[in-house]
Design an enzyme around this catalytic site. Sequence first.
Site, PDB file in Angstrom:
ATOM      1  N   CYS A   2       0.872  -1.173   0.000  1.00  0.00           N
ATOM      2  CA  CYS A   2       0.000   0.000   0.000  1.00  0.00           C
ATOM      3  C   CYS A   2       0.903   1.216   0.000  1.00  0.00           C
ATOM      4  CB  CYS A   2      -0.837   0.061   1.276  1.00  0.00           C
ATOM      5  SG  CYS A   2      -1.884  -1.373   1.517  1.00  0.00           S
ATOM      6  N   ARG A  27       1.451   1.745  -5.904  1.00  0.00           N
ATOM      7  CA  ARG A  27       1.593   0.750  -4.843  1.00  0.00           C
ATOM      8  C   ARG A  27       0.245   0.159  -4.427  1.00  0.00           C
ATOM      9  NH1 ARG A  27       6.312   0.709  -2.155  1.00  0.00           N
ATOM     10  NH2 ARG A  27       5.304  -0.184  -0.348  1.00  0.00           N
ATOM     11  N   TRP A  74      -3.950  -1.399  -1.196  1.00  0.00           N
ATOM     12  CA  TRP A  74      -3.987  -2.615  -2.020  1.00  0.00           C
ATOM     13  C   TRP A  74      -4.395  -3.702  -1.044  1.00  0.00           C
ATOM     14  CZ3 TRP A  74      -3.871  -3.714  -7.037  1.00  0.00           C
ATOM     15  CH2 TRP A  74      -3.638  -5.030  -7.419  1.00  0.00           C
ATOM     16  N   ASN A 100       0.691  -0.616   6.184  1.00  0.00           N
ATOM     17  CA  ASN A 100       1.017  -1.318   4.937  1.00  0.00           C
ATOM     18  C   ASN A 100       1.598  -2.645   5.357  1.00  0.00           C
ATOM     19  OD1 ASN A 100       2.160  -2.153   2.514  1.00  0.00           O
ATOM     20  ND2 ASN A 100       3.932  -0.813   2.717  1.00  0.00           N
ATOM     21  N   GLY A 101       1.063  -3.758   4.842  1.00  0.00           N
ATOM     22  CA  GLY A 101       1.630  -5.050   5.215  1.00  0.00           C
ATOM     23  C   GLY A 101       0.583  -5.942   5.844  1.00  0.00           C
ATOM     24  N   GLU A 481       6.886 -20.708 -19.793  1.00  0.00           N
ATOM     25  CA  GLU A 481       6.832 -19.356 -19.236  1.00  0.00           C
ATOM     26  C   GLU A 481       8.078 -18.552 -19.657  1.00  0.00           C
ATOM     27  OE1 GLU A 481       4.753 -17.414 -18.175  1.00  0.00           O
ATOM     28  OE2 GLU A 481       5.791 -15.926 -16.965  1.00  0.00           O
ATOM     29  N   LYS A 485       7.884 -15.020 -21.714  1.00  0.00           N
ATOM     30  CA  LYS A 485       8.507 -13.776 -21.220  1.00  0.00           C
ATOM     31  C   LYS A 485       9.392 -13.181 -22.297  1.00  0.00           C
ATOM     32  CE  LYS A 485       6.596 -12.811 -18.565  1.00  0.00           C
ATOM     33  NZ  LYS A 485       5.544 -13.540 -18.007  1.00  0.00           N
ATOM     34  N   GLU A 488       7.318 -11.793 -25.469  1.00  0.00           N
ATOM     35  CA  GLU A 488       6.413 -10.654 -25.303  1.00  0.00           C
ATOM     36  C   GLU A 488       7.140  -9.326 -25.110  1.00  0.00           C
ATOM     37  OE1 GLU A 488       3.732 -10.634 -21.902  1.00  0.00           O
ATOM     38  OE2 GLU A 488       5.134 -11.838 -20.767  1.00  0.00           O
ATOM     39  N   HIS A 504      10.435 -34.516 -33.068  1.00  0.00           N
ATOM     40  CA  HIS A 504       9.276 -34.844 -33.914  1.00  0.00           C
ATOM     41  C   HIS A 504       8.972 -33.720 -34.898  1.00  0.00           C
ATOM     42  CE1 HIS A 504       8.429 -38.541 -31.780  1.00  0.00           C
ATOM     43  NE2 HIS A 504       8.658 -37.884 -30.650  1.00  0.00           N
ATOM     44  N   LYS A 603      -2.274  -4.975 -19.825  1.00  0.00           N
ATOM     45  CA  LYS A 603      -2.055  -5.683 -18.563  1.00  0.00           C
ATOM     46  C   LYS A 603      -3.211  -6.610 -18.243  1.00  0.00           C
ATOM     47  CE  LYS A 603       0.097  -6.731 -14.831  1.00  0.00           C
ATOM     48  NZ  LYS A 603       1.108  -7.756 -15.060  1.00  0.00           N
TER      49      LYS A 603
HETATM   50  C1  F6R Z   1       2.206 -12.393 -19.616  1.00  0.00           C
HETATM   51  C2  F6R Z   1       0.958 -11.978 -18.984  1.00  0.00           C
HETATM   52  C3  F6R Z   1      -0.308 -12.485 -19.544  1.00  0.00           C
HETATM   53  C4  F6R Z   1      -1.319 -12.735 -18.405  1.00  0.00           C
HETATM   54  C5  F6R Z   1      -2.681 -13.138 -18.975  1.00  0.00           C
HETATM   55  C6  F6R Z   1      -3.645 -13.467 -17.862  1.00  0.00           C
HETATM   56  O1  F6R Z   1       3.320 -11.858 -18.966  1.00  0.00           O
HETATM   57  O2  F6R Z   1       0.971 -11.222 -18.042  1.00  0.00           O
HETATM   58  O3  F6R Z   1      -0.116 -13.635 -20.289  1.00  0.00           O
HETATM   59  O4  F6R Z   1      -0.806 -13.743 -17.598  1.00  0.00           O
HETATM   60  O5  F6R Z   1      -3.192 -12.112 -19.760  1.00  0.00           O
HETATM   61  O6  F6R Z   1      -3.825 -12.393 -17.017  1.00  0.00           O
HETATM   62  P1  F6R Z   1      -4.448 -12.584 -15.599  1.00  0.00           P
HETATM   63  O7  F6R Z   1      -3.466 -13.384 -14.769  1.00  0.00           O
HETATM   64  O8  F6R Z   1      -4.644 -11.214 -15.068  1.00  0.00           O
HETATM   65  O9  F6R Z   1      -5.727 -13.333 -15.764  1.00  0.00           O
END
Ligand code: F6R
Length: 608
Positions: A2, A27, A74, A100-101, A481, A485, A488, A504, A603
Amino acid sequence: MCGIMGYVGERDAAEVLLDGLRRLEYRGYDSAGIAVACDGRIEVRKTAGKLSRLAELLRKEPVRGTVGIGHTRWATHGQPTDTNAHPHADESGRFVVIHNGIIENFLPLREELERRGHVFRSDTDTEVLAHLIEEEYRGELAEATRRAIQRARGAYALVAMCADEPGRVVAVRMISPLVIGFGEGEMLLASDIPALLPYTREVLVVEDGEMAVLTKEGAHLYRLDGTPVERARMYVTWNAEQAERGGFPHFMLKEIFEQPRALTETMMGRVGPDGRIALEDVHFPDGFPEELEKIWITACGTAYHAGLVGRVLFERLLRLPVEVDYAHELRYRDPVIGPHTLTVAISQSGETADTLAAARLCRARRSRVLAITNVVGSTLSREADDILYTRAGPEIAVASTKAYLAMLVAQVLLALYLGERRGGLDPKVRTELVHELQRLPARVQEILDAHEEIVGLARRLCEAEHMYFIGRGLDYAVAMEGSLKLKEISYLHSEAMPAGELKHGTLALVTHGTPVVVVLTQHDVYEKTVSGLQEVKARGGYVIAVAYADDEHIAKHADTVLRIPRTHDLLSPVLAIVPLQLLAYYVARERGHDIDQPRNLAKSVTVE
Ligand code: F6R
């Protein structure tokens, strides 16, 4: 996580607090509030929602005074509502706190306080602190706060005010950050430097186990036993934007470095001293865990990759069949799902449209839905039957890092919890896992401390056109994963597959110098994966292995080895992904991309 802000001086406190909170909104942003001392009382204004709503409220109901505290939340305990927003006060309203915490033992404390007649208004852990301080008050706020926190366990930063001492703000740091700002005839306090910069560049970082008492003349710092502390101030040269990222060039790197804390907080209060697991928002009916026949995990993107790890964990530890499905696939299938299936819906934001739709479908078919999410009060958390919050704090960078690690640990906690309820979990495995789980934050930190080693590798790889990631079992989940990373944020084409699948078809694309990341942490398939690696070497591929630090064989086979500390094989994804996150980050940096906001991505994907 927070944002905390405090002000003692001559200016209009509400204005300063609001301005500081705006700079701390990264935050947390689900609710906000301020408290200002005026005319012998403390006036509180708070509301759910973003800071703009608090600003609106203050326009309608202004507060005038020159000393105050403010908070942007948060949520970790209690939904983001007006009542749960900070500040919190005791019944008399004379003692007001923000925090916060996490207060780990807030439930027994609250019960104890209620037995003594205290009346609680909110569902938060924070409110116990206001009541404790009120009980301990004998005319000195600092002393009362010191006594009160001796009864609270956890990781937090706390700021308190008392109507009877209007020119004073008292703050304590137990792990969560706090910085003091020294102005001209005014003093400030914040959880991070950006909030202080418009007022001063002279700051002092409060350390763990210290208390600060602020008046407009200055600040006194003490250890919790009352010993005074002397420490030199620092002069901040960062600009406001750099400061918001804690001095890191990007939020993504900052969030990668926040991972030890994200893990600690996700486990906090959930793993008892006897190793038993307590999950506060999981309320399985009697008999449900024992009668469970199947687990169905659903998610998208990185959260789906966390689910791939969950599949192996639940299968191995619970001996139950487990399916993992992309939510956008599951919602258009006709899944055979019913009351003896537990649906685990994983989503950092808790707002991903496909994940919500898949969870609703499963619920409509009478499956119990457990949400693993990072956002308290998100749609997923509201609609689910049970919730397991990750406590990674707000994730700003589009590429998810700390939330992923927290999702992995959340699933281990869930597997152990279900294992306890169902019986049949080998006690030796359980003890080992609990032991290793608690060491993960320190082990992630070890990897982060060696991050510079990855920069050179990133320089070598940044010109590549394609890259491949392989592994078996849990290592395959990590490969998926790691590959996501990289692509993207660096826009370098990459593909991940099980190590046994390469031959294959995809092996045809491996030629001289093609980079192939091989994740090798699973002892039961180690030899098999090494064979896959040799297929790559035989075609001239450039092999980057992710392996345990004590693996003596791997250097013979790989061109570069990214070492991770040894842990239980079932927990290795938590460590193995970290060098790959760093690799993705540094490759993207070399290629000069907008790392925090990669092209075409958002996001939170709230549309289908
Ligand atoms: C990749 C990434 C996305 C999310 C996906 C699901 O770094 O962030 O692939 O993981 O869009 O998002 P959430 O977890 O918010 O449902």
